[in-house]
Design an enzyme around this catalytic site. Sequence first.
Site, PDB file in Angstrom:
ATOM      1  N   TYR A   1     -15.439 -11.864   0.676  1.00  0.00           N
ATOM      2  CA  TYR A   1     -15.759 -10.449   0.480  1.00  0.00           C
ATOM      3  C   TYR A   1     -17.093 -10.415  -0.059  1.00  0.00           C
ATOM      4  O   TYR A   1     -18.104  -9.665  -0.086  1.00  0.00           O
ATOM      5  CB  TYR A   1     -14.897  -9.340  -0.241  1.00  0.00           C
ATOM      6  CG  TYR A   1     -13.790  -8.735   0.678  1.00  0.00           C
ATOM      7  CD1 TYR A   1     -14.072  -7.760   1.470  1.00  0.00           C
ATOM      8  CD2 TYR A   1     -12.745  -9.242   0.625  1.00  0.00           C
ATOM      9  CE1 TYR A   1     -13.165  -6.995   2.188  1.00  0.00           C
ATOM     10  CE2 TYR A   1     -11.634  -8.502   1.452  1.00  0.00           C
ATOM     11  CZ  TYR A   1     -11.871  -7.491   2.280  1.00  0.00           C
ATOM     12  OH  TYR A   1     -11.028  -6.995   3.065  1.00  0.00           O
TER      13      TYR A   1
ATOM     14  N   ARG B   1      -3.052   6.914   1.467  1.00  0.00           N
ATOM     15  CA  ARG B   1      -3.478   7.972   2.167  1.00  0.00           C
ATOM     16  C   ARG B   1      -2.585   8.624   3.012  1.00  0.00           C
ATOM     17  O   ARG B   1      -2.573   9.884   3.365  1.00  0.00           O
ATOM     18  CB  ARG B   1      -4.814   7.826   2.990  1.00  0.00           C
ATOM     19  CG  ARG B   1      -6.295   7.800   2.059  1.00  0.00           C
ATOM     20  CD  ARG B   1      -7.430   6.927   2.848  1.00  0.00           C
ATOM     21  NE  ARG B   1      -6.932   5.846   3.393  1.00  0.00           N
ATOM     22  CZ  ARG B   1      -7.751   4.962   3.766  1.00  0.00           C
ATOM     23  NH1 ARG B   1      -9.119   5.494   4.278  1.00  0.00           N
ATOM     24  NH2 ARG B   1      -7.868   3.764   4.240  1.00  0.00           N
TER      25      ARG B   1
ATOM     26  N   ARG C   1      -6.634  11.617  -5.515  1.00  0.00           N
ATOM     27  CA  ARG C   1      -7.861  10.968  -5.413  1.00  0.00           C
ATOM     28  C   ARG C   1      -9.059  12.117  -5.172  1.00  0.00           C
ATOM     29  O   ARG C   1     -10.291  11.928  -5.847  1.00  0.00           O
ATOM     30  CB  ARG C   1      -7.962  10.176  -4.052  1.00  0.00           C
ATOM     31  CG  ARG C   1      -9.311   9.551  -3.714  1.00  0.00           C
ATOM     32  CD  ARG C   1      -9.134   8.623  -2.416  1.00  0.00           C
ATOM     33  NE  ARG C   1      -9.547   9.450  -1.343  1.00  0.00           N
ATOM     34  CZ  ARG C   1      -9.912   9.364  -0.104  1.00  0.00           C
ATOM     35  NH1 ARG C   1     -10.182   8.060   0.001  1.00  0.00           N
ATOM     36  NH2 ARG C   1     -10.174  10.232   0.616  1.00  0.00           N
TER      37      ARG C   1
ATOM     38  N   ASP D   1      -7.118  -2.429  -7.127  1.00  0.00           N
ATOM     39  CA  ASP D   1      -7.626  -2.766  -5.666  1.00  0.00           C
ATOM     40  C   ASP D   1      -8.064  -4.598  -6.169  1.00  0.00           C
ATOM     41  O   ASP D   1      -8.266  -4.858  -7.267  1.00  0.00           O
ATOM     42  CB  ASP D   1      -9.149  -2.379  -5.339  1.00  0.00           C
ATOM     43  CG  ASP D   1      -9.264  -2.647  -3.950  1.00  0.00           C
ATOM     44  OD1 ASP D   1      -8.690  -2.093  -2.987  1.00  0.00           O
ATOM     45  OD2 ASP D   1     -10.086  -3.693  -3.358  1.00  0.00           O
TER      46      ASP D   1
ATOM     47  N   ARG E   1       0.702  -1.117  -0.004  1.00  0.00           N
ATOM     48  CA  ARG E   1      -0.146  -0.050   0.156  1.00  0.00           C
ATOM     49  C   ARG E   1       0.875   1.066  -0.124  1.00  0.00           C
ATOM     50  O   ARG E   1       0.635   2.145   0.743  1.00  0.00           O
ATOM     51  CB  ARG E   1      -0.898   0.030   1.142  1.00  0.00           C
ATOM     52  CG  ARG E   1      -1.987  -1.131   1.213  1.00  0.00           C
ATOM     53  CD  ARG E   1      -3.281  -0.615   0.758  1.00  0.00           C
ATOM     54  NE  ARG E   1      -4.157  -1.593   0.710  1.00  0.00           N
ATOM     55  CZ  ARG E   1      -5.546  -1.792   1.364  1.00  0.00           C
ATOM     56  NH1 ARG E   1      -5.453  -0.538   2.277  1.00  0.00           N
ATOM     57  NH2 ARG E   1      -6.182  -2.693   1.413  1.00  0.00           N
TER      58      ARG E   1
HETATM   59  O1  CP3 Z   1       0.105  -1.561  -2.370  1.00  0.00           O
HETATM   60  C1  CP3 Z   1      -0.265  -0.803  -3.163  1.00  0.00           C
HETATM   61  O2  CP3 Z   1       0.047   0.260  -3.213  1.00  0.00           O
HETATM   62  C2  CP3 Z   1      -1.150  -1.031  -4.262  1.00  0.00           C
HETATM   63  C3  CP3 Z   1      -2.559  -0.598  -4.047  1.00  0.00           C
HETATM   64  C4  CP3 Z   1      -3.675  -1.735  -3.363  1.00  0.00           C
HETATM   65  C5  CP3 Z   1      -4.833  -1.160  -2.888  1.00  0.00           C
HETATM   66  N1  CP3 Z   1      -5.531  -2.137  -2.225  1.00  0.00           N
HETATM   67  C6  CP3 Z   1      -5.221   0.246  -2.722  1.00  0.00           C
HETATM   68  C7  CP3 Z   1      -6.415   0.899  -1.866  1.00  0.00           C
HETATM   69  C8  CP3 Z   1      -3.628  -3.001  -2.987  1.00  0.00           C
HETATM   70  C9  CP3 Z   1      -2.605  -3.898  -3.418  1.00  0.00           C
HETATM   71  C10 CP3 Z   1      -4.800  -3.263  -2.322  1.00  0.00           C
HETATM   72  C11 CP3 Z   1      -5.341  -4.631  -2.033  1.00  0.00           C
HETATM   73  C12 CP3 Z   1      -6.356  -4.913  -1.381  1.00  0.00           C
HETATM   74  N2  CP3 Z   1      -7.548  -4.311  -1.307  1.00  0.00           N
HETATM   75  C13 CP3 Z   1      -6.664  -5.842  -0.261  1.00  0.00           C
HETATM   76  C14 CP3 Z   1      -5.595  -7.126   0.087  1.00  0.00           C
HETATM   77  C15 CP3 Z   1      -4.257  -6.308   0.661  1.00  0.00           C
HETATM   78  C16 CP3 Z   1      -4.119  -6.464   2.130  1.00  0.00           C
HETATM   79  O3  CP3 Z   1      -3.807  -5.493   2.737  1.00  0.00           O
HETATM   80  O4  CP3 Z   1      -4.500  -7.782   2.695  1.00  0.00           O
HETATM   81  C17 CP3 Z   1      -7.724  -5.928   0.205  1.00  0.00           C
HETATM   82  C18 CP3 Z   1      -8.315  -6.773   1.479  1.00  0.00           C
HETATM   83  C19 CP3 Z   1      -8.545  -4.826  -0.304  1.00  0.00           C
HETATM   84  C20 CP3 Z   1      -9.751  -4.441  -0.094  1.00  0.00           C
HETATM   85  C21 CP3 Z   1      -9.848  -3.026   0.278  1.00  0.00           C
HETATM   86  N3  CP3 Z   1      -9.651  -1.713  -0.535  1.00  0.00           N
HETATM   87  C22 CP3 Z   1     -10.345  -2.554   1.521  1.00  0.00           C
HETATM   88  C23 CP3 Z   1     -10.457  -3.378   2.719  1.00  0.00           C
HETATM   89  C24 CP3 Z   1     -10.114  -1.135   1.558  1.00  0.00           C
HETATM   90  C25 CP3 Z   1     -10.540  -0.240   2.632  1.00  0.00           C
HETATM   91  C26 CP3 Z   1      -9.305   0.198   3.247  1.00  0.00           C
HETATM   92  C27 CP3 Z   1      -9.346   1.339   4.293  1.00  0.00           C
HETATM   93  O5  CP3 Z   1      -8.413   1.442   4.827  1.00  0.00           O
HETATM   94  O6  CP3 Z   1     -10.430   2.163   4.099  1.00  0.00           O
HETATM   95  C28 CP3 Z   1      -9.872  -0.778   0.134  1.00  0.00           C
HETATM   96  C29 CP3 Z   1      -9.611   0.588  -0.422  1.00  0.00           C
HETATM   97  C30 CP3 Z   1      -8.095   0.935  -0.854  1.00  0.00           C
HETATM   98  N4  CP3 Z   1      -7.493   0.042  -1.599  1.00  0.00           N
HETATM   99  C31 CP3 Z   1      -7.388   1.841  -0.475  1.00  0.00           C
HETATM  100  C32 CP3 Z   1      -6.262   1.975  -1.154  1.00  0.00           C
HETATM  101  C33 CP3 Z   1      -5.154   2.900  -1.422  1.00  0.00           C
HETATM  102  C34 CP3 Z   1      -7.983   3.294   0.289  1.00  0.00           C
HETATM  103  C35 CP3 Z   1      -8.793   3.993  -0.523  1.00  0.00           C
HETATM  104  C36 CP3 Z   1      -9.050   5.408  -0.259  1.00  0.00           C
HETATM  105  O7  CP3 Z   1      -9.583   5.785   0.692  1.00  0.00           O
HETATM  106  O8  CP3 Z   1      -8.296   6.132  -0.865  1.00  0.00           O
END
Ligand code: CP3
Length: 408
Positions: free
Chosen positions: A194, A71, A80, A117, A67
């Site tokens: 999910y 943010r 964003r 994602d 990640r």
């Molecule tokens: O690593 C990176 O920089 C690549 C980007 C990436 C994102 N999601 C961007 C993201 C990757 C590899 C993911 C994978 C992902 N997404 C997982 C598996 C990784 C892990 O951590 O186990 C999962 C479970 C998801 C599903 C998901 N997407 C969730 C649960 C959330 C909410 C997280 C939160 O804190 O609100 C997201 C949103 C998400 N995916 C964000 C980002 C940067 C935050 C979105 C935002 O508000 O800008």
Amino acid sequence: MRCSIRCSILRAESQRGAGTWDLEFSKVLAGPESLPGIGSVTEFANDTLLRALLRQDVDYTPVWIMRQAGRYLPEYRATRARAGNFLDLCRNPELACEVTLQPLDRFPLDAAILFSDILTIPDAMGLGLYFTEGEGPRFERPIRDAADVQRLAVPDMEDELGYVMDAVAVIRRELAGRVPLIGFSGSPWTLAVYMVEGGGTKLFARSKAMLFDRPDLMHGLLSKLSESVTAYLDAQIAHGAQAVMIFDTWGGVLTPRDYREFSLDYMTRITAGLTRKAEGRQVPVILFTKGGGQWLDRMAKSGCDALGVDWTQDLTDARSLVEDRVALQGNLDPGILYAAPERIRKEVERVLASYGRGPGHIFNLGHGIHPDVDPDHVAALVDAVHALSPAWHRTAGAGAIDRDAGIP
Ligand code: CP3
């Protein structure tokens, strides 16, 4: 939809005043095979990550951060806001490229990871993904019964998921060999959780009920997802991803037996089905099961090249479990980034020492970076890995060794 994305990108690029760029740019979107410079051989400025993933000698331990685009970076929050929301950011290849490169412009990271994602696949299968502020992802139409599973089809990678492939191609072009690009997907089990729960969960009530009461249905769902994940990662590789990672965020909530049957077996199947060579290079496959430390020996036999390790496992133990069969990626506690830079440096040193000498280590956090972390602390982490790790590699030049570290 895909055409409008292409057109808007081309417009944006031509506004930058790049003369011959439009023609080249359209080639990017046609796929890497038609690109000069991304043809059969890629000239890398830095291929340390790919070498480490294949356990080849390196001068230092490469580092990237799960990640890393997110943010905690003010520039991410600004892009964003320009996109409108997270999903529109993912669906806009030019902006997805912009945020992918932001952490690389700040820190000397050794890899880029596609900004997207894991939930793009279920969304493309028609479940209706949306995000609510503070609540995380949700689906309008979760999977509840046999008819729902029956209805699911493997999405078309160039159509419904074309925006992801366009992003991969654009990022590859913009990286121009600076560092390798990692593509990724969720594991079938994690995606299934999910899809069945309709969003995030703490209890796994619906997904566990389906697993125990209707294993046939769960297997039907996991089979369709495996086929989709294989096609998805293959398409990312075809468009320019140089390594791929499968995120099994929820594998660790299963019993050892169920982990094998409902998660690992499907990841093994995917690994066996993937294109493992592109542009004259091997494409390493990384598996990461959060909470899967006790199963690393089995995971190492899946055919993958590297395993992600979370911070609850010691890397010395992890290394002896996998018997140097695969590389290991991790495993700094993400919480250390709340501490002062000097303390971060000490913990980096401890993680490097716990892996020990030789190749096959990729430095990373044990899970994704938290959104309220100070970017200066990330800089301290990356600098510490680059300063301290040469001492652990045979080929390190004496000048690169930090004598103050007291190792090895
Ligand atoms: O690593 C990176 O920089 C690549 C980007 C990436 C994102 N999601 C961007 C993201 C990757 C590899 C993911 C994978 C992902 N997404 C997982 C598996 C990784 C892990 O951590 O186990 C999962 C479970 C998801 C599903 C998901 N997407 C969730 C649960 C959330 C909410 C997280 C939160 O804190 O609100 C997201 C949103 C998400 N995916 C964000 C980002 C940067 C935050 C979105 C935002 O508000 O800008």
